[in-house]
Motif scaffolding. Sequence first.
Motif, PDB file in Angstrom:
ATOM      1  N   ALA A  11       0.810  -1.227   0.000  1.00 42.95           N
ATOM      2  CA  ALA A  11       0.000   0.000   0.000  1.00 42.95           C
ATOM      3  C   ALA A  11       0.840   1.273   0.000  1.00 42.95           C
ATOM      4  CB  ALA A  11      -1.008   0.002   1.140  1.00 42.95           C
ATOM      5  N   CYS A  92       0.829   3.822   4.883  1.00 41.31           N
ATOM      6  CA  CYS A  92       0.563   2.553   4.196  1.00 41.31           C
ATOM      7  C   CYS A  92      -0.592   1.802   4.855  1.00 41.31           C
ATOM      8  CB  CYS A  92       1.813   1.683   4.169  1.00 41.31           C
ATOM      9  SG  CYS A  92       3.170   2.395   3.220  1.00 41.31           S
ATOM     10  N   TYR A  94      -3.102   3.069   6.579  1.00 45.56           N
ATOM     11  CA  TYR A  94      -4.339   3.775   6.225  1.00 45.56           C
ATOM     12  C   TYR A  94      -4.782   3.392   4.811  1.00 45.56           C
ATOM     13  CZ  TYR A  94      -7.323   7.521   4.543  1.00 45.56           C
ATOM     14  OH  TYR A  94      -8.353   8.218   3.959  1.00 45.56           O
ATOM     15  N   ARG A  95      -3.842   3.405   3.871  1.00 41.26           N
ATOM     16  CA  ARG A  95      -4.172   3.069   2.480  1.00 41.26           C
ATOM     17  C   ARG A  95      -4.647   1.625   2.353  1.00 41.26           C
ATOM     18  NH1 ARG A  95       1.057   5.612  -0.662  1.00 41.26           N
ATOM     19  NH2 ARG A  95       0.491   7.819  -0.442  1.00 41.26           N
ATOM     20  N   ILE A  97      -6.129  -0.289   4.650  1.00 44.55           N
ATOM     21  CA  ILE A  97      -7.472  -0.428   5.211  1.00 44.55           C
ATOM     22  C   ILE A  97      -8.498   0.169   4.258  1.00 44.55           C
ATOM     23  CG2 ILE A  97      -9.001   0.314   7.081  1.00 44.55           C
ATOM     24  CD1 ILE A  97      -6.492   0.098   8.944  1.00 44.55           C
ATOM     25  N   LYS A  98      -8.196   1.336   3.755  1.00 42.34           N
ATOM     26  CA  LYS A  98      -9.093   1.998   2.797  1.00 42.34           C
ATOM     27  C   LYS A  98      -9.296   1.128   1.557  1.00 42.34           C
ATOM     28  CE  LYS A  98      -9.409   6.233   0.060  1.00 42.34           C
ATOM     29  NZ  LYS A  98      -8.711   7.483  -0.306  1.00 42.34           N
ATOM     30  N   ARG A  99      -8.199   0.573   1.055  1.00 44.09           N
ATOM     31  CA  ARG A  99      -8.279  -0.289  -0.132  1.00 44.09           C
ATOM     32  C   ARG A  99      -9.135  -1.519   0.131  1.00 44.09           C
ATOM     33  NH1 ARG A  99      -2.540  -2.037  -2.170  1.00 44.09           N
ATOM     34  NH2 ARG A  99      -2.732  -3.575  -0.520  1.00 44.09           N
ATOM     35  N   SER A 100      -8.971  -2.118   1.300  1.00 44.90           N
ATOM     36  CA  SER A 100      -9.779  -3.294   1.654  1.00 44.90           C
ATOM     37  C   SER A 100     -11.262  -2.964   1.653  1.00 44.90           C
ATOM     38  CB  SER A 100      -9.379  -3.824   3.028  1.00 44.90           C
ATOM     39  OG  SER A 100      -8.067  -4.299   3.023  1.00 44.90           O
ATOM     40  N   ILE A 101     -11.585  -1.803   2.177  1.00 42.29           N
ATOM     41  CA  ILE A 101     -12.984  -1.389   2.235  1.00 42.29           C
ATOM     42  C   ILE A 101     -13.513  -1.084   0.836  1.00 42.29           C
ATOM     43  CG2 ILE A 101     -14.528   0.453   3.038  1.00 42.29           C
ATOM     44  CD1 ILE A 101     -12.657   0.572   5.572  1.00 42.29           C
ATOM     45  N   LEU A 102     -12.730  -0.376   0.043  1.00 46.16           N
ATOM     46  CA  LEU A 102     -13.203   0.043  -1.275  1.00 46.16           C
ATOM     47  C   LEU A 102     -13.306  -1.098  -2.284  1.00 46.16           C
ATOM     48  CD1 LEU A 102     -11.322   3.449  -1.719  1.00 46.16           C
ATOM     49  CD2 LEU A 102     -13.736   3.070  -1.158  1.00 46.16           C
ATOM     50  N   THR A 103     -12.413  -2.082  -2.180  1.00 39.94           N
ATOM     51  CA  THR A 103     -12.471  -3.178  -3.151  1.00 39.94           C
ATOM     52  C   THR A 103     -13.544  -4.193  -2.805  1.00 39.94           C
ATOM     53  OG1 THR A 103     -10.690  -4.388  -2.018  1.00 39.94           O
ATOM     54  CG2 THR A 103     -10.057  -2.984  -3.876  1.00 39.94           C
ATOM     55  N   TYR A 124      -1.778  -6.197   8.427  1.00 38.80           N
ATOM     56  CA  TYR A 124      -1.556  -4.847   8.947  1.00 38.80           C
ATOM     57  C   TYR A 124      -0.317  -4.797   9.846  1.00 38.80           C
ATOM     58  CZ  TYR A 124      -6.272  -4.168   7.135  1.00 38.80           C
ATOM     59  OH  TYR A 124      -7.381  -4.116   6.331  1.00 38.80           O
TER      60      TYR A 124
END
Length: 168
Positions: A11, A92, A94-95, A97-103, A124
């Motif tokens: 990330a 990294c 933050y990115r 976690i955000k990526r996991s949520i968005l994908t 993580y």
Amino acid sequence: MERILITGSSAAGKTTLGKELSKRLNLKLIHLDKFFWKPNWVRPELEEWRETVTGLVEGDKWIIEGNYGSTFDIRFPKATMIIHFDISPYVCLYRAIKRSILTGKSVREDMAEGCIERINLDFYKYILSYPKKFGPRVYQSRDDFFSGEFVVIRNSNDLKKLYSRLGI
């Protein structure tokens, strides 16, 4: 510069930079995660993985993004440039976690079939430990196996300098 490696924490921005450079420099982009993981997060045997990577670096022109320190000795000598992301593990995290949520429940295009990114505490922890535990291996491997241009990206200004240096 026809063979570019991009390394750094998960990330950190390796895939995003790889896509951008591939488009701007017209070089084939290879996502190591796509070749490493078998469906549903199954790991290959080490020798199988090293054989795969040996085949991937045979081409004259490519961008390869990904870590996998077990193959630095194969990839680093073949590269003409290495770009290493050395940024905050908290950025990294933050990115990631955000990526996991968005994908959601989909597989990213840079991943192997069936490898859906989920909330994963071990992953993580890996991200948070990267700078101290894994990052130094990149620098040591550079010293051991690499003689080309080594670029460190710590922030967006470093990315701008890289683009300027590459004339893109």
